[in-house]
Design a protein around this motif. Structure first.
Motif, PDB file in Angstrom:
ATOM      1  N   THR A  12      80.226  50.143  84.308  1.00  0.00           N
ATOM      2  CA  THR A  12      80.910  51.287  83.713  1.00  0.00           C
ATOM      3  C   THR A  12      82.377  50.957  83.472  1.00  0.00           C
ATOM      4  O   THR A  12      83.090  50.570  84.398  1.00  0.00           O
ATOM      5  CB  THR A  12      80.791  52.515  84.622  1.00  0.00           C
ATOM      6  N   SER A  20      74.730  55.243  84.720  1.00  0.00           N
ATOM      7  CA  SER A  20      74.435  56.117  85.849  1.00  0.00           C
ATOM      8  C   SER A  20      73.213  55.614  86.601  1.00  0.00           C
ATOM      9  O   SER A  20      72.328  54.983  86.026  1.00  0.00           O
ATOM     10  CB  SER A  20      74.198  57.546  85.364  1.00  0.00           C
ATOM     11  N   THR A  56      79.124  54.029  80.070  1.00  0.00           N
ATOM     12  CA  THR A  56      78.913  54.675  81.362  1.00  0.00           C
ATOM     13  C   THR A  56      77.481  54.443  81.800  1.00  0.00           C
ATOM     14  O   THR A  56      76.546  54.745  81.056  1.00  0.00           O
ATOM     15  CB  THR A  56      79.179  56.193  81.286  1.00  0.00           C
TER      16      THR A  56
END
Length: 123
Positions: free
Chosen positions: A88, A122, A120
């Motif tokens: 990220t 996750s 990004t």
């Protein structure tokens, strides 16, 4: 001369993204291009670089997962696979131009940075 990076986004771990960078405007002769990234609170680090002869080098943290390619004219792509949360960051492309004389008789060249694209990852 402008560098436009695109392809960032929100993905989950182990997914992939293709980042692209295009140089445009003016008169230029690209010598090499590279991708850097900067995560929040951290220094900018080199991710991958490719020279005019096509040889590539990578940061240790992305070796075996990221691949840089270029058309040796004005674009450089970064294929990012097996993404991790630690990837990220905002990804920036960089281009180094040879100094050349343009059709207008002026000198063109130097080192240019793009605005970057956000990645990004996750869990």
């Amino acid at each position: 001369i402008q560098l436009q990076a695109c392809g960032g986004g929100l993905v989950r771990t182990r997914e992939s993204l293709l980042l692209s960078c295009e140089v445009s405007g003016g008169f230029f002769n690209v010598n090499s291009m590279a991708w850097y990234r900067q995560a929040a609170g951290k220094e900018r680090e080199m991710v991958a670089a490719i020279s005019g002869d096509g040889s590539a080098r990578y940061g240790d943290s992305v070796k075996g997962r990221f691949t840089i390619s270029s058309d040796r004219k004005n674009t450089a792509n970064l294929q990012t696979d097996s993404l991790k949360v630690g990837d990220t960051a905002r990804y920036y492309c960089d281009a180094r131009m040879d100094w050349v004389i343009g059709p207008d008789g002026l000198s063109y060249g130097g080192h240019y940075w793009g605005e970057g694209t956000k990645v990004t990852v996750s869990s």
